[in-house]
Write a protein that holds these residues in place. Structure first.
Motif, mmCIF file in Angstrom:
data_model
loop_
_atom_site.group_PDB
_atom_site.id
_atom_site.type_symbol
_atom_site.label_atom_id
_atom_site.label_comp_id
_atom_site.label_asym_id
_atom_site.label_seq_id
_atom_site.Cartn_x
_atom_site.Cartn_y
_atom_site.Cartn_z
ATOM 1 N N ALA A 143 0.841 -1.207 0.000
ATOM 2 C CA ALA A 143 0.000 0.000 0.000
ATOM 3 C C ALA A 143 0.877 1.257 0.000
ATOM 4 N N ILE A 144 1.932 1.245 0.821
ATOM 5 C CA ILE A 144 2.851 2.395 0.859
ATOM 6 C C ILE A 144 3.541 2.555 -0.496
ATOM 7 N N ARG A 145 3.984 1.426 -1.085
ATOM 8 C CA ARG A 145 4.638 1.491 -2.402
ATOM 9 C C ARG A 145 3.707 2.112 -3.434
ATOM 10 N N GLU A 146 2.449 1.723 -3.430
ATOM 11 C CA GLU A 146 1.500 2.269 -4.404
ATOM 12 C C GLU A 146 1.268 3.758 -4.173
ATOM 13 N N GLU A 147 1.258 4.173 -2.918
ATOM 14 C CA GLU A 147 1.109 5.608 -2.636
ATOM 15 C C GLU A 147 2.342 6.382 -3.103
ATOM 16 N N GLU A 148 3.509 5.764 -2.999
ATOM 17 C CA GLU A 148 4.720 6.409 -3.530
ATOM 18 C C GLU A 148 4.649 6.485 -5.052
ATOM 19 N N ALA A 149 4.160 5.430 -5.694
ATOM 20 C CA ALA A 149 3.997 5.457 -7.160
ATOM 21 C C ALA A 149 3.016 6.555 -7.564
ATOM 22 N N ASP A 150 1.927 6.692 -6.814
ATOM 23 C CA ASP A 150 0.975 7.774 -7.091
ATOM 24 C C ASP A 150 1.640 9.137 -6.906
ATOM 25 N N GLY A 151 2.514 9.248 -5.908
ATOM 26 C CA GLY A 151 3.232 10.501 -5.674
ATOM 27 C C GLY A 151 4.157 10.840 -6.833
ATOM 28 N N VAL A 152 4.844 9.829 -7.368
ATOM 29 C CA VAL A 152 5.713 10.045 -8.528
ATOM 30 C C VAL A 152 4.881 10.555 -9.701
ATOM 31 N N GLU A 153 3.748 9.923 -9.929
ATOM 32 C CA GLU A 153 2.876 10.316 -11.038
ATOM 33 C C GLU A 153 2.335 11.735 -10.828
ATOM 34 N N GLU A 154 1.943 12.045 -9.602
ATOM 35 C CA GLU A 154 1.390 13.374 -9.318
ATOM 36 C C GLU A 154 2.434 14.468 -9.544
ATOM 37 N N VAL A 155 3.654 14.245 -9.059
ATOM 38 C CA VAL A 155 4.710 15.250 -9.239
ATOM 39 C C VAL A 155 5.048 15.386 -10.724
ATOM 40 N N THR A 156 5.112 14.266 -11.435
ATOM 41 C CA THR A 156 5.418 14.307 -12.865
ATOM 42 C C THR A 156 4.358 15.105 -13.627
ATOM 43 N N LYS A 157 3.098 14.840 -13.364
ATOM 44 C CA LYS A 157 2.028 15.583 -14.043
ATOM 45 C C LYS A 157 2.069 17.062 -13.675
ATOM 46 N N PHE A 158 2.357 17.350 -12.414
ATOM 47 C CA PHE A 158 2.458 18.734 -11.955
ATOM 48 C C PHE A 158 3.567 19.455 -12.726
ATOM 49 N N MET A 159 4.698 18.780 -12.873
ATOM 50 C CA MET A 159 5.822 19.384 -13.599
ATOM 51 C C MET A 159 5.463 19.603 -15.060
ATOM 52 N N GLU A 160 4.750 18.653 -15.666
ATOM 53 C CA GLU A 160 4.363 18.793 -17.076
ATOM 54 C C GLU A 160 3.406 19.969 -17.267
ATOM 55 N N ARG A 161 2.484 20.151 -16.323
ATOM 56 C CA ARG A 161 1.536 21.276 -16.433
ATOM 57 C C ARG A 161 2.247 22.621 -16.327
ATOM 58 N N ARG A 162 3.317 22.661 -15.570
ATOM 59 C CA ARG A 162 4.025 23.926 -15.340
ATOM 60 C C ARG A 162 5.105 24.201 -16.369
ATOM 61 N N ALA A 163 5.395 23.211 -17.230
ATOM 62 C CA ALA A 163 6.472 23.376 -18.236
ATOM 63 C C ALA A 163 6.062 24.341 -19.339
#
Length: 163
Positions: A143-163
């Motif tokens: 469960a923790i691993r999946e939340e970390e994977a979601d965090g990676v995806e969230e930060v990546t999408k956030f960075m793409e929106r701000r690029a």
């Protein structure tokens, strides 16, 4: 000790879970420090929310790992030893080594994800009976691993929106 070693005792498992706690503390502290270092022009509600969520998630992960350690029949390892292990293997690049706070945040989430992935694999490869319920241990770590994977995806999408 690394995740590549066999996890064949409660003491080894406790030490690895302590490494996870230190990794979570690193993400928690960096997320708090990052927002404070932003200039007034760089601050906005989206960045603040992203870093707040990262801090809260890491604090939750830390508490869940501590609860697992409490169930083990294991000796406490000095925090300094655990911090040296984390620095040697997982935290070789400090916040100053990244172009920005979002890259650092992404690095922290990816490092934690990889750590939990390796730990789950090492536990699944072991036939050791730990002092805690193996299914509960694996369910919590997955469960923790999946939340970390979601965090990676969230930060990546956030960075793409701000690029």
């Amino acid at each position: 000790m690394t995740v590549n070693d066999r996890v064949s005792t409660d003491n080894q498992l406790a030490r690895l879970l302590q490494i996870g706690i230190v990794l979570e503390e690193v993400v928690e502290v960096r997320a708090a420090r990052h927002y404070e270092t932003l200039s007034a022009d760089e601050r906005d509600a989206d960045v603040e929310e992203l870093l707040d969520e990262a801090r809260e998630e890491s604090a939750d992960h830390r508490r869940r790992l501590e609860a697992l350690i409490d169930q083990l029949d294991a000796e406490a390892v000095p925090l300094e030893e655990i911090q040296r292990l984390v620095e040697a293997r997982y935290a070789q690049t400090g916040p100053e080594g990244f172009d920005g706070i979002l890259y650092d945040q992404l690095h922290g989430e990816e490092t934690a994800y990889k750590f939990y992935d390796d730990l789950i694999e090492a536990i699944e490869a072991s036939d050791t009976d730990y002092a805690l319920d193996r299914e509960e241990l694996l369910a919590t770590l997955k469960a923790i691993r999946e939340e970390e994977a979601d965090g990676v995806e969230e930060v990546t999408k956030f960075m793409e929106r701000r690029a």
